[in-house]
Scaffold this motif. Structure first.
Motif, mmCIF file in Angstrom:
data_model
loop_
_atom_site.group_PDB
_atom_site.id
_atom_site.type_symbol
_atom_site.label_atom_id
_atom_site.label_comp_id
_atom_site.label_asym_id
_atom_site.label_seq_id
_atom_site.Cartn_x
_atom_site.Cartn_y
_atom_site.Cartn_z
ATOM 1 N N ARG A 63 -1.635 -10.207 -5.914
ATOM 2 C CA ARG A 63 -1.047 -8.881 -6.041
ATOM 3 C C ARG A 63 -1.162 -8.128 -4.733
ATOM 4 N NH1 ARG A 63 2.151 -7.911 -9.912
ATOM 5 N NH2 ARG A 63 1.211 -6.405 -11.241
ATOM 6 N N ARG A 64 -0.083 -7.487 -4.364
ATOM 7 C CA ARG A 64 -0.077 -6.640 -3.176
ATOM 8 C C ARG A 64 -0.144 -5.188 -3.622
ATOM 9 N NH1 ARG A 64 5.391 -8.406 -0.737
ATOM 10 N NH2 ARG A 64 5.755 -8.817 -2.909
ATOM 11 N N PRO A 65 -0.521 -4.293 -2.723
ATOM 12 C CA PRO A 65 -0.498 -2.876 -3.089
ATOM 13 C C PRO A 65 0.930 -2.449 -3.464
ATOM 14 C CG PRO A 65 -1.584 -3.205 -0.961
ATOM 15 C CD PRO A 65 -0.988 -4.517 -1.360
ATOM 16 N N LEU A 66 1.061 -1.527 -4.400
ATOM 17 C CA LEU A 66 2.382 -1.075 -4.810
ATOM 18 C C LEU A 66 3.123 -0.370 -3.678
ATOM 19 C CD1 LEU A 66 1.807 0.302 -8.411
ATOM 20 C CD2 LEU A 66 2.980 -1.788 -7.724
ATOM 21 N N VAL A 67 2.398 0.380 -2.880
ATOM 22 C CA VAL A 67 3.005 1.120 -1.773
ATOM 23 C C VAL A 67 2.399 0.597 -0.480
ATOM 24 C CG1 VAL A 67 3.362 3.389 -0.753
ATOM 25 C CG2 VAL A 67 3.314 3.140 -3.236
ATOM 26 N N GLY A 68 3.267 0.159 0.438
ATOM 27 C CA GLY A 68 2.808 -0.384 1.710
ATOM 28 C C GLY A 68 2.575 0.703 2.738
ATOM 29 N N ASP A 69 2.417 0.295 3.984
ATOM 30 C CA ASP A 69 2.158 1.229 5.074
ATOM 31 C C ASP A 69 3.287 2.241 5.257
ATOM 32 O OD1 ASP A 69 -0.245 -0.055 5.543
ATOM 33 O OD2 ASP A 69 0.607 -1.372 7.094
ATOM 34 N N SER A 70 4.500 1.853 4.904
ATOM 35 C CA SER A 70 5.649 2.750 5.080
ATOM 36 C C SER A 70 5.628 3.899 4.073
ATOM 37 C CB SER A 70 6.955 1.980 4.914
ATOM 38 O OG SER A 70 7.123 1.591 3.551
#
Length: 74
Positions: free
Chosen positions: A26-33
Motif C-alpha cells: 500500500r502506498r500513501p493515498l496522497v503523494g508529495d504533490s
C-alpha cells in the motif's frame, strides 16, 4: 495487464485478483504533490449505464474495463 488478460484471469482464476491485491504494498493515498485521483465506476449489472447524457456509456463491460485500466495506468 490488458483487458483480455484480465477477463481470462477473472474467468479462469477469479481468486487471483484478490490474492494479488492482498500482496500489493500500500502506498500513501496522497503523494508529495498533494494530489489525489479517485476513479469511480459502477458495475453495469447494477443498472448504472448512463454517463453525461450517453445512455449506454457503461453497457459494454469490456469497454468499461478498458477505460478503467487507462485511468488507473495514469
Amino acid at each position: 495487464m490488458d483487458v483480455a488478460a484480465l477477463v481470462r484471469t477473472r474467468t479462469h482464476h477469479p481468486e487471483a485478483v484478490a490474492e494479488a491485491a492482498a500482496r500489493r504494498a500500500r502506498r500513501p493515498l496522497v503523494g508529495d504533490s498533494g494530489r489525489l485521483m479517485i476513479v469511480a465506476a459502477d458495475h453495469p449489472a447494477r443498472g448504472a449505464l448512463g454517463v453525461s447524457g450517453r445512455r449506454f456509456a457503461m453497457a459494454n463491460r469490456a469497454d468499461l474495463l478498458e477505460r478503467l485500466c487507462l485511468a488507473l495506468s495514469r
